[in-house]
Write a protein that holds these residues in place. Structure first.
Motif, short mmCIF file in Angstrom:
data_model
loop_
_atom_site.label_atom_id
_atom_site.label_comp_id
_atom_site.label_asym_id
_atom_site.label_seq_id
_atom_site.Cartn_x
_atom_site.Cartn_y
_atom_site.Cartn_z
N PRO A 146 36.72 12.99 50.29
CA PRO A 146 37.90 12.35 50.28
C PRO A 146 37.28 11.20 48.70
O PRO A 146 36.37 10.50 48.70
CB PRO A 146 37.90 10.80 51.29
CG PRO A 146 37.24 11.48 52.42
CD PRO A 146 36.44 12.67 51.74
N VAL A 147 38.16 10.85 47.52
CA VAL A 147 37.81 10.75 46.66
C VAL A 147 39.23 8.76 46.12
O VAL A 147 40.21 9.59 46.39
CB VAL A 147 38.28 11.38 45.26
CG1 VAL A 147 37.34 10.65 43.95
CG2 VAL A 147 37.18 12.91 45.62
N GLY A 157 35.20 4.39 44.42
CA GLY A 157 34.54 4.58 45.67
C GLY A 157 33.04 5.47 44.69
O GLY A 157 32.54 5.58 43.24
N ARG A 158 32.32 5.91 45.61
CA ARG A 158 30.96 6.52 45.45
C ARG A 158 30.96 8.39 45.76
O ARG A 158 31.82 8.22 46.56
CB ARG A 158 29.97 6.56 46.08
CG ARG A 158 29.40 4.82 45.99
CD ARG A 158 29.01 4.95 44.70
NE ARG A 158 27.83 4.27 44.09
CZ ARG A 158 27.59 4.09 43.47
NH1 ARG A 158 28.39 3.64 42.39
NH2 ARG A 158 26.84 5.14 42.91
N ALA A 191 40.95 9.60 40.13
CA ALA A 191 39.99 10.20 41.83
C ALA A 191 41.06 11.73 41.25
O ALA A 191 40.68 12.40 41.91
CB ALA A 191 41.11 9.03 42.65
N GLY A 192 41.85 11.78 40.10
CA GLY A 192 42.24 12.81 39.78
C GLY A 192 44.06 13.60 40.78
O GLY A 192 43.17 12.74 41.87
N THR A 193 44.58 14.82 40.84
CA THR A 193 44.81 15.17 41.58
C THR A 193 44.97 16.37 42.02
O THR A 193 45.20 17.04 40.98
CB THR A 193 46.41 14.33 41.51
OG1 THR A 193 46.43 13.78 39.99
CG2 THR A 193 47.33 13.91 42.67
N THR A 206 31.41 22.84 38.33
CA THR A 206 30.72 21.02 39.18
C THR A 206 31.52 21.04 40.46
O THR A 206 32.84 21.80 40.65
CB THR A 206 31.45 20.13 38.25
OG1 THR A 206 31.14 20.47 36.83
CG2 THR A 206 30.54 18.54 38.73
N PHE A 207 30.93 20.27 41.42
CA PHE A 207 31.77 20.48 43.18
C PHE A 207 31.06 19.26 43.36
O PHE A 207 30.06 18.55 42.72
CB PHE A 207 31.38 21.46 44.14
CG PHE A 207 29.76 21.49 43.86
CD1 PHE A 207 28.40 22.55 43.25
CD2 PHE A 207 29.07 20.81 44.96
CE1 PHE A 207 27.48 22.62 43.51
CE2 PHE A 207 27.11 20.67 45.01
CZ PHE A 207 26.58 21.82 44.71
N GLY A 208 32.26 18.41 43.83
CA GLY A 208 32.25 17.83 44.70
C GLY A 208 31.85 16.94 46.05
O GLY A 208 32.08 18.21 46.74
#
Ligand code: ATP
Length: 388
Positions: free
Chosen positions: A280-281, A285-286, A252-254, A368-370
């Protein structure tokens, strides 16, 4: 030379909405347009942008909310009492009056007889000095457009509203007029609020763009920021093209610690900075990861080993390629997505990159974006039929 105008103040919309019977054209909206800015309301047909503009002009009564200018509530004022002028797509010039008299119209109506100096300034501003005595039918579309702008600006509005003003022009003239309007706005310094469905037009001219969809503002920001950091799939697809790849979050990274999010997608791993993901990550999750076509490089599968470590990679097969001069546009079928788009500049073309070729798409994780994977993937206009 026309004086830069500094009067006025921010345009502030507070809780403004418009319903027609059970249909909601504009959902309650809060929006501030800073004084002196070139602001664009951008969206597909029917998203509510013209209605929003007309509520600012006073041409449409708001169902709820207020419009204020420089801190003064103008919601109850009729259009002609608002320090605001509108330029319409149709220009609405008087066919029997020449350019000078069309421009002078607002002054004459206020009983001002000596108009020569101000009209001369306006003719200079819109660069139509040589056309002062022509009638509208003797002008090109772009010239008529400029007369309409001059006719509005001579009234010294604090805000100029432009409703698809370039809609009737062909593409080349549109481009010219975009730059021309930007120049005029910079010169006069008043607030311009521009309605358009053309994303390129909005990005060329505006300092700030509000992207509308289904009666609400989806995202607001500077053009480059909206393009690089879309917060919704609608914005990602409406402003340019995006490749959106769905995957499972492995890490999930921070945000604070600057560690990356890692997503498993299409048999590979895609990294992105935690700061590039507004959604939210959670691990397991997807997530939708996005990358613009021009940020991706294509390598033939035989060259895969030469790709620098640390780049995101996805494998696939070219299914289509189109040479369009400055670039070649490829469509790649991949386990990560059926039709990934890649734009490669035509500098050194690898002749093996033809339909059927096995390839690796690779790009810098920083590009890259999420996005939230729960959003619809298409950029269609939502139905805003009010369920209430
Ligand atoms: P376009 O680019 O096609 O002008 P737009 O984004 O400017 O689209 P609006 O003109 O603001 O859209 O219209 C928003 C919605 O409100 C549309 O679905 C339209 O059909 C509806 N609408 C507008 N005016 C009325 C009206 N007088 N009565 C009923 N519905 C209306």
């Amino acid at each position: 030379m026309t004086q830069r105008q500094t009067a006025g103040g921010d345009v502030r919309l507070t809780g403004i909405s418009k319903t027609y019977g059970s249909f909601t054209a504009v959902r309650p909206l809060d929006l501030t347009v800073p004084q002196g800015s070139f602001f664009a309301l951008l969206g597909a047909s029917g998203c509510g942008k013209t209605t929003t503009l007309r509520m600012i002009a006073g041409l449409e009564e708001a169902t709820t909310g207020t419009v204020s200018l420089g801190g003064t509530d103008i919601t109850g004022l009729p259009p002609y009492k608002r320090p605001v002028n509108t330029v319409f797509q149709s220009y609405a010039l008087f066919p029997h009056l020449d350019v000078t008299e069309n421009i002078a119209f607002g002054l004459r109506r206020r009983g001002i007889r000596s108009v020569k100096k101000q009209v001369g300034e306006m003719l200079e501003l819109v660069q139509l000095g040589d056309f002062a005595h022509r009638k509208p039918h003797q002008l090109s579309g772009g010239q008529q457009q400029r007369v309409a702008v001059a006719r509005a600006l001579i009234n010294h509005p604090q805000v100029l509203l432009l409703d698809e003003p370039l809609g009737a022009l062909d593409l080349k003239l549109r481009r010219q007029m975009q730059l021309e309007l930007k120049r005029i706005q910079t010169e006069v310094g008043i607030t311009f609020i521009h309605v358009t469905h053309d994303q390129e037009e909005a990005m060329t001219m505006a300092d700030t763009v509000a992207v509308m969809n289904g009666g609400r503002v989806e995202q607001l920001g500077a053009p480059a920021d909206l393009y690089e950091n879309p917060r919704t799939t609608f914005v990602a697809n409406f402003l340019g093209t995006s490749n959106l790849i769905e995957g499972e979050v492995v890490s999930a990274g921070t945000k604070g610690a600057g560690t990356d999010i890692v997503v498993a997608a299409g048999g590979g791993r895609i990294r992105l900075s935690a700061g590039r993901c507004p959604a939210p990550v959670t691990s397991g999750g997807r997530l939708l990861v996005g990358v613009r076509p021009e940020k991706i490089s294509l390598a033939h599968a035989d060259e895969a080993e030469s790709i620098t470590d640390g780049r995101n990679r996805v494998t696939g097969r070219i299914v289509d390629s189109s040479f369009i001069g400055v670039s070649t546009q490829y469509v790649v079928e991949s386990p990560a997505g059926k039709a990934l788009q890649v734009y490669e500049q035509n500098i050194e073309r690898d002749t093996r990159l033809v339909p059927g070729a096995e390839v690796v798409l690779h790009w810098n994780p920083a590009h890259t974006f999420g996005l939230d994977a729960g959003q619809p993937m298409d950029a269609g206009v939502e139905s805003v039929e009010d369920a209430a």
